[in-house]
Design an enzyme around this catalytic site. Structure first.
Site, PDB file in Angstrom:
ATOM      1  N   LYS A 244      38.276 103.803  51.479  1.00 12.41           N
ATOM      2  CA  LYS A 244      38.349 102.875  52.249  1.00 12.41           C
ATOM      3  C   LYS A 244      37.941 101.733  51.218  1.00 12.41           C
ATOM      4  CE  LYS A 244      36.314 102.682  57.072  1.00 12.41           C
ATOM      5  NZ  LYS A 244      35.427 103.192  57.875  1.00 12.41           N
TER       6      LYS A 244
ATOM      7  N   LYS B   4      43.282 103.260  52.599  1.00 14.42           N
ATOM      8  CA  LYS B   4      42.567 101.973  54.069  1.00 14.42           C
ATOM      9  C   LYS B   4      42.559 101.246  53.019  1.00 14.42           C
ATOM     10  CE  LYS B   4      40.880 101.910  58.787  1.00 14.42           C
ATOM     11  NZ  LYS B   4      39.530 101.975  59.490  1.00 14.42           N
TER      12      LYS B   4
END
Length: 312
Positions: free
Chosen positions: A182, A235
């Site tokens: 992320k 992400k």
């Protein structure tokens, strides 16, 4: 070449079964509320969440990912593990009304009054104190009926502690979808409006990943596998297609990719200005994520893409 032949030799396909629909459930609302920076996306009161999830299920979408905004916030984010908390209530309602797979996002940023992902020591997130609270939250979500727990805080050791907490509570079969890579991205802005989770000070670069790093992402994913992750997530998706590809080549676990709010908002804004064809851009973006190697795509386009796929 005819369209039939083109379809026959196509290397990558997109299916509605690849899509996961993210939903915002807000305890402060009495009616659905449009998100201004995400045209077409709304936050829902708990009582309306099941109906919205049911509309996704009717399109063939197999799963939803839930984010919660509580009425009460405090410095520890204690509503996150309240058995009657907003996400726990929404999970119960959705499981009662649908056969969807319900994924519970697990972080404290929506629940803390300072907007950071855990317990603060001064102005820095205290990793070890925070993951203890992640364990409590995971148990509360599993008890409510969550099919998958998705920790997104990027704390060191979060997957291992959550796995241990779930196992000790009798939820050995509840899998973990870890936000393993992320990045500290500029593409999260609209999400923070929707989730009411903008930090009151500082940023999250101390624990989210530097956008320049690929090898670090591989190390983070390998560490999560060692700790017991069942699904790995990258992400954002589109700026990090190379990371998705490397993950697909390196690891045997399912790979999820999050087509985040900023990616969604860019297509919406460009289409609204007549600068590109909305549906073609949407489908091309999602197909590129699949081509890079993602097995599942979390996307705010899920319902629109599902409807489009149903026409094909």
């Amino acid at each position: 070449m005819s369209s039939n032949l083109r379809d026959m030799v196509r290397e990558t396909d997109l299916s509605v079964k690849d899509l996961i629909y993210p939903m915002f459930v807000n305890e402060n609302l009495r009616a659905p509320k449009p998100i201004g920076s995400m045209p077409g996306v709304k936050a829902y009161p708990v009582g309306k969440a099941a109906a919205e999830a049911k509309s996704a299920e009717a399109l063939g979408i197999p799963a939803v990912l839930l984010f919660g905004i509580p009425k009460r916030k405090d410095e520890r984010g204690s509503e996150a593990w309240n058995e009657k908390g907003v996400v726990q209530r929404a999970i119960r309602e959705i499981k009662k009304e649908t056969d969807l797979t319900v994924i519970a996002d697990l972080c404290l940023c929506e629940y803390t009054d300072h907007g950071h992902c855990g317990v603060l020591h001064g102005e820095v997130v205290d990793n070890d104190s925070t993951i203890e609270l992640y364990g409590l939250t995971a148990i509360a979500q599993a008890e409510a009926g969550a099919d998958i727990i998705a920790p997104s805080g990027m704390m060191d050791g979060q997957v291992g502690l959550i796995r241990e907490a779930l196992d000790d509570a009798g939820f050995e079969s509840v899998p973990i979808m870890s936000y393993s890579a992320k990045y500290a991205s500029a593409f999260y802005g609209p999400f923070r409006d929707a989730a009411e989770s903008t930090p009151r000070f500082g940023d999250r670069r101390t624990h989210q990943m530097d956008p320049g790093n690929l090898r670090e992402a591989m190390r983070e994913m390998a560490a999560d596998i060692d700790e017991g992750a069942d699904i790995l997530m990258v992400k954002p998706a589109l700026p990090y297609l190379d990371v998705i590809r490397e993950a697909r080549l390196a690891f045997d676990l399912p790979i999820a990719a999050y087509n985040v709010s900023g990616e969604y908002a860019m297509v919406k804004a460009a289409a609204a200005n007549g600068w590109l064809d909305h549906d073609r851009a949407m489908m091309e973006s999602l197909l590129s994520i699949r081509r890079a190697g993602a097995d599942m795509i979390i996307t705010y386009f899920a319902k629109e893409a599902a409807a489009k796929l149903g026409e094909m």
